[in-house]
Every structure is written in structure tokens, then in C-alpha cells.
Design a protein around this motif. Structure first.
Motif, PDB file in Angstrom:
ATOM      1  N   ASP A 104       0.825  -1.214   0.000  1.00 13.05           N
ATOM      2  CA  ASP A 104       0.000   0.000   0.000  1.00 13.05           C
ATOM      3  C   ASP A 104       0.858   1.262   0.000  1.00 13.05           C
ATOM      4  O   ASP A 104       0.438   2.308  -0.501  1.00 13.05           O
ATOM      5  N   GLU A 105       2.057   1.165   0.562  1.00 14.92           N
ATOM      6  CA  GLU A 105       2.952   2.320   0.582  1.00 14.92           C
ATOM      7  C   GLU A 105       3.446   2.673  -0.820  1.00 14.92           C
ATOM      8  O   GLU A 105       3.907   3.796  -1.056  1.00 14.92           O
ATOM      9  N   PHE A 106       3.352   1.709  -1.723  1.00 14.10           N
ATOM     10  CA  PHE A 106       3.832   1.922  -3.093  1.00 14.10           C
ATOM     11  C   PHE A 106       2.672   1.878  -4.089  1.00 14.10           C
ATOM     12  O   PHE A 106       2.835   1.452  -5.232  1.00 14.10           O
ATOM     13  N   ALA A 107       1.507   2.330  -3.625  1.00 11.01           N
ATOM     14  CA  ALA A 107       0.310   2.287  -4.470  1.00 11.01           C
ATOM     15  C   ALA A 107       0.491   3.088  -5.751  1.00 11.01           C
ATOM     16  O   ALA A 107      -0.061   2.731  -6.801  1.00 11.01           O
ATOM     17  N   ASP A 108       1.270   4.172  -5.681  1.00 13.67           N
ATOM     18  CA  ASP A 108       1.481   4.976  -6.888  1.00 13.67           C
ATOM     19  C   ASP A 108       2.243   4.183  -7.947  1.00 13.67           C
ATOM     20  O   ASP A 108       1.975   4.316  -9.152  1.00 13.67           O
ATOM     21  N   ILE A 109       3.168   3.329  -7.497  1.00 13.32           N
ATOM     22  CA  ILE A 109       3.938   2.517  -8.448  1.00 13.32           C
ATOM     23  C   ILE A 109       3.065   1.421  -9.050  1.00 13.32           C
ATOM     24  O   ILE A 109       3.098   1.182 -10.268  1.00 13.32           O
ATOM     25  N   THR A 110       2.271   0.757  -8.210  1.00 13.52           N
ATOM     26  CA  THR A 110       1.412  -0.306  -8.737  1.00 13.52           C
ATOM     27  C   THR A 110       0.343   0.265  -9.669  1.00 13.52           C
ATOM     28  O   THR A 110      -0.035  -0.374 -10.655  1.00 13.52           O
ATOM     29  N   THR A 111      -0.127   1.475  -9.366  1.00 16.87           N
ATOM     30  CA  THR A 111      -1.102   2.118 -10.252  1.00 16.87           C
ATOM     31  C   THR A 111      -0.471   2.458 -11.598  1.00 16.87           C
ATOM     32  O   THR A 111      -1.075   2.252 -12.659  1.00 16.87           O
ATOM     33  N   LEU A 112       0.757   2.976 -11.551  1.00 18.08           N
ATOM     34  CA  LEU A 112       1.474   3.278 -12.788  1.00 18.08           C
ATOM     35  C   LEU A 112       1.714   2.006 -13.589  1.00 18.08           C
ATOM     36  O   LEU A 112       1.510   1.977 -14.815  1.00 18.08           O
ATOM     37  N   HIS A 113       2.127   0.954 -12.894  1.00 19.25           N
ATOM     38  CA  HIS A 113       2.374  -0.301 -13.603  1.00 19.25           C
ATOM     39  C   HIS A 113       1.102  -0.817 -14.255  1.00 19.25           C
ATOM     40  O   HIS A 113       1.130  -1.314 -15.384  1.00 19.25           O
ATOM     41  N   ARG A 114      -0.007  -0.699 -13.556  1.00 12.93           N
ATOM     42  CA  ARG A 114      -1.279  -1.156 -14.127  1.00 12.93           C
ATOM     43  C   ARG A 114      -1.584  -0.410 -15.430  1.00 12.93           C
ATOM     44  O   ARG A 114      -2.024  -1.014 -16.421  1.00 12.93           O
ATOM     45  N   ALA A 115      -1.336   0.887 -15.450  1.00 12.46           N
ATOM     46  CA  ALA A 115      -1.600   1.676 -16.655  1.00 12.46           C
ATOM     47  C   ALA A 115      -0.693   1.243 -17.807  1.00 12.46           C
ATOM     48  O   ALA A 115      -1.141   1.093 -18.952  1.00 12.46           O
TER      49      ALA A 115
END
Length: 241
Positions: A104-115
Motif C-alpha cells: 500500500d505504501e507503493f500504491a502509486d507505483i502499482t497504479t502506474l504499472h497497471r496503466a
């Protein structure tokens, strides 16, 4: 060998060789599409980080409406994690798992990866106008420096991202499908869609990518979950000896 036997078997032999060559070429093409240009294997001392799977399971009603099933998703998460553990020979010994709270601390990275992964699904595996001419059908996608915090926190060289969406026909849906089939109509049940993506945390490049898009598979039970994960990781880069 009699002449007539030679004349009979030679075309069969040629056909067999041609079929074998075609299958081999297709397998090589599929493998090359999974790998980034210039990437073939992980180094022997590399470390792998496995992030929690982004996963959700659904039930499909008689009318084809999908509804989330939290109980199925929880079971699938456990089965998926156990199936990944069974893939140790393929993944290697230097593996770190990140739990959901840490991720959850790296949600911005996982969101970017999803895109970016969605773009890979559309433009790398798409056909015709969906393909991007500048990519030249190569797996040439990157998250850039955005992944550096993951590398700094964990010391890993690569990160494995996985995404799965599973839907299953309800009893009512199955009954309707049987009824429509009797009338000569075709209706669809559930499907299994997902991907696995290996990211180089030192460069941000997606170095390997594989997708699933099929009408079979079941993550709700341990045994079929093993098959799903094994299929999802087909062609996963080996570790250099």
C-alpha cells in the motif's frame, strides 16, 4: 525400402517436418514477444520481489451481469500465493514477498504499472490498428525511475507484478446457457483474464510479460490454481547458471 513405399512416406515425412518447423517458429515468436529487446535471462545473483496479486473474482448472473465475490477472491488470493510458492524452482531462491500493507505504501507505483501493463495488453498483443508502429512489435515499455523506491526499500533487482480477473457462471447462468444452446444460440459463461509482468527495478523496463485470456481456469480451488499460475508463468526468464 520399396520405391512405392518411399514415394508414399516421403510426402508424409515432409509434412511432419514442416509442421514441426511451424510449431517451433510459432513458439520462438511467442517467446520473443514476451521478452524485452536484449533481455534473455536473470543473473545468478539477482533478487526477485513478488508483489501481492491484484485479483478479483466475480459471479455471472443469468442475465450476464457480473457481481464481485469477496469470499472467492480471498480463497483465490491464498491459492494463488501457494501456487507461486510451488514455483520456487522457476522463480529462484532469492525471493522476497511483499505483503499487502507494505505494498500500500507503493500504491502509486502499482497504479502506474497497471496503466503501462494495460497499454501492453492493448498495443503489444493487439492486432492491426491497435499496434504502435514505433514499437515495431517489440516489448519496449518502461516505468522509468518511478520504481526506484521499490529497489531502495527491498534491494531487489526485479519485481513480479500479477493481475487477475476471474468470472464464473452461476447455476442460473449455466441453466440459461443450456437452454439457449438447445435453441441453437451461443452464450458465454465466465472467463479468466490476467497478466504477469517482470520489471527491472534498476532501469524500470518491463523485461518479460505474459498474459492469460481464456474461457477456462479456476482460482477458487488449489489444484486448478496451480495450473493457472503455471500457465501464467510460462516462459518466465530463467536464472543464468
Amino acid at each position: 525400402m520399396p520405391a512405392f513405399a518411399s514415394r508414399t512416406t516421403r510426402p508424409l515425412l515432409l509434412a511432419t517436418l514442416l509442421a514441426t518447423a511451424t510449431v517451433t517458429a510459432q513458439a520462438q515468436e511467442a517467446s520473443s514477444r514476451q521478452l524485452a529487446p536484449g533481455f534473455t535471462a536473470r543473473s545468478a545473483d539477482s533478487r526477485l520481489l513478488i508483489l501481492p496479486a491484484d485479483m478479483e473474482l466475480f459471479s455471472m448472473s443469468a442475465g450476464g451481469v457480473v457481481e464481485p465475490r469477496d469470499d472467492w477472491t480471498r480463497a483465490a488470493q491464498a491459492n494463488f500465493a501457494a501456487a507461486l510458492e510451488a514455483q520456487r524452482p522457476r522463480l529462484g531462491s532469492k525471493v522476497t514477498r511483499m505483503n499487502a500493507a507494505e505494498a500500500d505504501e507503493f500504491a502509486d507505483i502499482t497504479t502506474l504499472h497497471r496503466a503501462v501493463a494495460d497499454a501492453v495488453m492493448i498495443h503489444h498483443y493487439g492486432r492491426g490498428l491497435m499496434q504502435l508502429p514505433t514499437k515495431q512489435e517489440r516489448l519496449n515499455w518502461s516505468l522509468g525511475d518511478a520504481v526506484r523506491p521499490l529497489q531502495q526499500r527491498t534491494g531487489a533487482d526485479y519485481a513480479l507484478f500479477t493481475w487477475m480477473r476471474d468470472s464464473y457462471a452461476s447455476k442460473e447462468r449455466k441453466a440459461m446457457m443450456i437452454g439457449l444452446a438447445a435453441l441453437g444460440a451461443i452464450s458465454l459463461g465466465g472467463e479468466q483474464v490476467g497478466y504477469a509482468s517482470l520489471v527491472d527495478l534498476n532501469t524500470g523496463r518491463i523485461v518479460w510479460f505474459n498474459r492469460l485470456d481464456r474461457m477456462s481456469g479456476d482460482l477458487r480451488e488449489p489444484a486448478p490454481a496451480l495450473e493457472t499460475v503455471d500457465t501464467l508463468l510460462k516462459g518466465f526468464p530463467a536464472i543464468q547458471p
